[in-house]
Design an enzyme around this catalytic site. Sequence first.
Site, PDB file in Angstrom:
ATOM      1  N   ASP A 173     -26.134 -36.826   5.749  1.00  7.80           N
ATOM      2  CA  ASP A 173     -26.278 -37.271   4.669  1.00  7.80           C
ATOM      3  C   ASP A 173     -26.237 -38.863   4.804  1.00  7.80           C
ATOM      4  OD1 ASP A 173     -26.313 -38.869   2.049  1.00  7.80           O
ATOM      5  OD2 ASP A 173     -24.769 -37.487   1.114  1.00  7.80           O
ATOM      6  N   TYR A 176     -11.898 -39.579   2.169  1.00  8.07           N
ATOM      7  CA  TYR A 176     -12.934 -38.983   1.583  1.00  8.07           C
ATOM      8  C   TYR A 176     -14.218 -39.928   1.784  1.00  8.07           C
ATOM      9  CZ  TYR A 176     -16.302 -36.855  -1.425  1.00  8.07           C
ATOM     10  OH  TYR A 176     -17.399 -36.023  -1.875  1.00  8.07           O
ATOM     11  N   LYS A 230     -18.633 -34.745   1.066  1.00  9.52           N
ATOM     12  CA  LYS A 230     -18.337 -33.399   1.142  1.00  9.52           C
ATOM     13  C   LYS A 230     -18.825 -33.087   2.659  1.00  9.52           C
ATOM     14  CE  LYS A 230     -15.368 -30.640  -0.364  1.00  9.52           C
ATOM     15  NZ  LYS A 230     -14.120 -30.858  -0.377  1.00  9.52           N
TER      16      LYS A 230
HETATM   17  P1  13P Z   1     -22.140 -35.609  -0.787  1.00 16.07           P
HETATM   18  O1  13P Z   1     -20.865 -35.088   0.198  1.00 16.07           O
HETATM   19  O2  13P Z   1     -23.032 -34.468  -0.980  1.00 16.07           O
HETATM   20  O3  13P Z   1     -22.564 -36.746  -0.446  1.00 16.07           O
HETATM   21  O4  13P Z   1     -21.500 -35.472  -2.545  1.00 16.07           O
HETATM   22  C1  13P Z   1     -20.595 -36.255  -2.552  1.00 16.07           C
HETATM   23  C2  13P Z   1     -19.943 -36.392  -4.020  1.00 16.07           C
HETATM   24  O5  13P Z   1     -18.755 -36.731  -4.239  1.00 16.07           O
HETATM   25  C3  13P Z   1     -20.682 -35.713  -5.042  1.00 16.07           C
HETATM   26  O6  13P Z   1     -19.972 -36.050  -6.352  1.00 16.07           O
HETATM   27 MG    MG Z   2     -24.263 -37.916  -0.358  1.00 17.91          MG
HETATM   28 MG    MG Z   3     -24.386 -33.728   0.851  1.00 17.57          MG
END
Ligand code: 13P
Ligand code: MG
Ligand code: MG
Length: 394
Positions: free
Chosen positions: A11, A239, A242
């Site tokens: 990402d 964090y 994800k």
């Molecule tokens: P991603 O990991 O897909 O970037 O999503 C992060 C997120 O916190 C969505 O609320």
């Molecule tokens: Mg993202």
């Molecule tokens: Mg993602």
Amino acid sequence: MKTTISILKADVGSIGGHTRPSARMIASVENDAQQAVSQGLLLDAYVSHTGDDIAIIMSHTHGPNYEEIHQFAWDSFIRATNIARDYGLYGAGQDLLVDAPSGNLRGAGPAVAEVEFDHDPVKTNRGRPAESFMVLAADKCGPGAYNLPLFLGFADPMYCAGLMLPNMIKGFTFHVIDMDNTSGDSMLELNAPDDYYHITALLRDNERFGIDSITSRTHEGQMAAAISAQRLHNVAGTYTGKDDPVAIVRNQGIFPAPEELLSPFAKAHYVGGDARGSHVMPLMPVPINTAVTGMYCLPIVSCIGFSLSTEGKFSDSMVDFFDNPAWDEVRRKAQEKAFAMRDQGWSGAAMLPYTELEYSGFRTTVTNLMERFAVRESTNGTGPAAEKTAQPSG
Ligand code: 13P
Ligand code: MG
Ligand code: MG
């Protein structure tokens, strides 16, 4: 010839929130991939996105962990990051966690899954007269999102009747990784069906234990699946997004068929992830190149299938498994399950437990409150335990 399928996924920025990359970003990565094919580094390549994650799927002859291929993907992700920055997109460069990777993208942020095999697709090749494989990509998910469906597809004849055939009757070996051990890849091999309950004892914990790979017990040395099981949280220390795992799954012949492997996805099982990476929601199967715009970042999974020619070409032979009305019912079911869970808001099972809360901000809020707790004077708390400041419980 020895052939490797590699998926490198990251990402590196998305439009209007964590939705999808821009067309310019995708075009840039596609252009890089075509160049790598014409220069001979790759046999073939296919670029797609699932939610805000860009996946580069490649075939080549260099084996897993080949530095030049990992570096190629990194450089391409950097170029897409620059486009995301130029256009003010959200989370530009989100998954590129180091300044420069040391030859291998594992542990640098992007997800990596690679499978190497002997590729000799002739009629007389009894194991693999034709090579077919599928690529799973999930967005807004924890690292163990495939634990349940891949276990059922490779170990439970209720989902995979093919397990009763001579080619599969000895079962499969699950190579399980403990993602919390950050000192290295901490692995355990368990055989299905013999270790059936031991495997489930680990795989029930989607946040800590993941399937790293699956190998055939009937046809030794044949890898059936590779999954990018790692925790970004443990790589970055905080964090950053994800984990959104990808997987390569070889199918047919000595392996389960696509219909057997995909039947567990009809559950739309609950996974950790979703909004702020801190909730629990069902996994919805979607066509490739779907944006995440559903309620509360409803987790999504795509699955595309390929056939591999003798020369290692595959991108002209793609099928999008979840782009079929048959999956509309599952999508509806996932949405119903999502409504039920969201009715519960922040309570209990709707959010991940304290130890798994991805936003360090949530944890900070709770920890700050814990410091303010005091034992009520009228209670009988005596001794050292009563004087101790309360700690957040896992
Ligand atoms: P991603 O990991 O897909 O970037 O999503 C992060 C997120 O916190 C969505 O609320
Ligand atoms: Mg993202
Ligand atoms: Mg993602």
